[in-house]
Every structure is written in structure tokens, then in C-alpha cells.
Design a protein around this motif. Sequence first.
Motif, PDB file in Angstrom:
ATOM      1  N   VAL A 291       3.985  -2.130  -4.981  1.00 33.90           N
ATOM      2  CA  VAL A 291       4.451  -0.803  -4.591  1.00 33.90           C
ATOM      3  C   VAL A 291       4.943  -0.927  -3.159  1.00 33.90           C
ATOM      4  O   VAL A 291       4.183  -0.807  -2.211  1.00 33.90           O
TER       5      VAL A 291
ATOM      6  N   CYS B 134       6.858   0.719  -0.921  1.00 34.66           N
ATOM      7  CA  CYS B 134       7.513   1.941  -0.436  1.00 34.66           C
ATOM      8  C   CYS B 134       7.933   1.767   1.025  1.00 34.66           C
ATOM      9  O   CYS B 134       7.139   1.330   1.853  1.00 34.66           O
TER      10      CYS B 134
ATOM     11  N   MET C 248       2.094   6.668  -2.413  1.00 36.07           N
ATOM     12  CA  MET C 248       2.481   5.259  -2.504  1.00 36.07           C
ATOM     13  C   MET C 248       1.590   4.405  -1.594  1.00 36.07           C
ATOM     14  O   MET C 248       1.255   3.269  -1.917  1.00 36.07           O
TER      15      MET C 248
END
Length: 374
Positions: free
Chosen positions: A341, A343, A363
Motif C-alpha cells: 500500500v 500511498c 492507507m
Amino acid sequence: MKYRKFSKTGIPISEISLGAEHLEFEDKKLLLDVVSACIDHGINYADFFMPSPNVRDYMKTALKGRRDKMMVAGHLGAVQKDGQYERSRDVKKCELYIEDLLTRLDTDYVDMLMLHYIDDADDAQIVLNDGLLALGQRLVRQGKARMLGFSSHMVMTSQALIETGSFDSAMFSINPVFDTMNVDTDMDGLFEKEHQQDEIGQERQAFYRFCETEQCGIVVMKAYGAGRLLDKNSAFPITMTTDQSLEYALTRPGVVSVAVGCKSVAEVDAAAAYCEASEQQRDYSGVIKKASMATSGFCMYCNHCLPCPQNINIAKTIGAIDAMEQGDKGGVRMYEEQSEVDCIACGECEERCPFGVEVIDKMQSADDLLDKLS
Ligand code: SF4
Ligand code: SF4
């Protein structure tokens, strides 16, 4: 199954309809089974906003030889960018995706053409004035769409759209929790006092009556609050049964059908069972009073926030975190399927999210959880 008249057009639509969004990445057999179950129950309307080619091809097979049994709602403005869903106002691109839908479904028309996801007042002006509405109207004239509608989550924007007189239907998110949220709108003078009700948000209630008066049939989305309303472990302030949720939505003025986001035959059966439910089973009055807590910030797993420059499946990631927080081991599995993830906190998703979800924080939590798991 009971049927209602689709507003001005008089076309009969089943009270329960299919919201097909959860079938987008499922296999072909599941989609065929779900659509067959719908047809067996007399469900005659499927909302089909997804731009992915596979699911469109599967739907063609599902409707082969029985296109007349299922109305299809296609969405003008739902396209793909780099393999991800994207909301677009590019007229040429939007037309290509509708033509692609017709070709892939092997049909000459969609029954309903929804101008997709119009929440923001400025965006509504773009849709109305910069070609998308004109394109929708042309497609109707050409016989490629029978009716014109729009989807939205916002009362004031929806009302402004209906006031143009251009639409037969509004696809709108309705459940008791949304209806008791504080709505930041100024509706003074627009609606009569007698329309206002006790616990249910007055602005939204007035809007439903406005739709009824204007004969703009509401197709409901999010009647189960993305499943949270049915889940006693969710953070939603109330829990309801499917019968209560459907009864609530179907008893709002102006509503013609509830598009239930089914991802299994069992879920279709459960929704259709509403038709045989007793008055007692449908009675939602006891839960309404508890529904007054605001829900802003709860993810509805709709992925309206995409595309993400980091190619993160935001709905799936938040769904996995939520599942894990509720002690569901399936959440870990879902989460692990997503390798990272990454982000960059660009914030684009938060601007697009209609439900006020703080995606960047989510996130970050996802990343922290991934660290713990590895
Ligand atoms: S963050 Fe918002 S737009 Fe994205 S999936 Fe959740 S509710 Fe939908
Ligand atoms: S803030 Fe993060 S999750 Fe949202 S669009 Fe940007 S990179 Fe993707």
C-alpha cells in the motif's frame, strides 16, 4: 415480485433490482448464477455501471436469449484508465464506453442511461453544459437508450438536476443512517412544512417528495449501507434486517426500486424474500430512533475515489482493514492479496469520495498493519 411504474414512462420496474457492482471482478459462473436467480425471482432491472470488459462480456452471456427479461442501466461517465475505473466528463471517451457496452452486451439499447456520479454543483454544470447531457439526449433520440437518469449522493445537486426536466430517474443513496445525518443544505422555502418528519432528515425527506412530484423515479443504492446495516459488529449505530432495510427504502416517497448489490445467489434470494415478508418482519420503526448518529467517514466500498496514481484498490484495502478490526480473518487474507500500500498522500481520492472518508489515514493504517503482518 411487485412492480412499480418507472415515473413518467410508466415502464414497470421490479421493487427489488440488481446492483451489479460487486460482480465486477467475480468469475463468469457467479455472474450467470446471480442474474439467473434475479430473473427467476422476477427482478427485471440491473444497474450495470462497471466499465471493465470482462464483466460486460459475462453479462452478454447472462442475458443471451432473455434480454427482454432484464432492463439494463448503463452509466455515461464511468470509464477506465489504465485498467482502473474512472469517472470521466470527456464526451468522446464516455460515448466510446457506452458503445462498448452495447457491443459487448450484444444489444441495441440500454433501458436506462445514467449520467454517472454527479455530486458536486460545479460538476453538475459541466455535465449539463459541456456535452454529457447533450450526448445522453442524443443517444435517447437514436434509440440507444430508452430513459435518461443520473446517479448522485447529494440532495441539492440532485434537485438542481431534476429541475432541468431532463431526467426520468435519479439513482440515490438511501438508508436510515444516511437519512438522519446532518445535511448541510439550505432548503428554506423550497418545501412545505407539512412534509417534514420527526426523526428522519427533513431535507432528504423533502427531496424524496420532490422526486415523487416531479415523477423522477428514485432507484435506491446503498440501502444496506454497503452491508454495515446488516452487520451487528459494524460501527454503524443500528442494525437492521434485509426486510427492514428494503421496506425503509421502498417506503420513501418517489422510490421505484432498490438496487441491491448482490454478490451471491443467497443474497439475491434474501432480497427477494422481502416480497413474502410479513408486516412484522418489515417493520423498521423500532430502529429509526437509534439512527441519528452521523455516519460521515464510513467507507461504502464503492471505489468512486479511483483512479489512484499508485494503483491502490482503495475499497478493497479499507474493506480489509475494517474486516480485520472486526476480527474477521478473511480481512487478513484480502489484505495479503494486496502486496503493498504505497500511498503518496496526493489526496485525489479524498476529493472524490462522496462519504467523507479520510483515505490517507486509512492507507497509513493499512501500511502499519502490513508491517505488523510481515
Ligand atoms: S473511500 Fe469513499 S469513494 Fe473510496 S471506496 Fe470508500 S466510500 Fe467509496
Ligand atoms: S491519497 Fe493515496 S490512496 Fe488516495 S489517490 Fe493518492 S496515492 Fe492513492
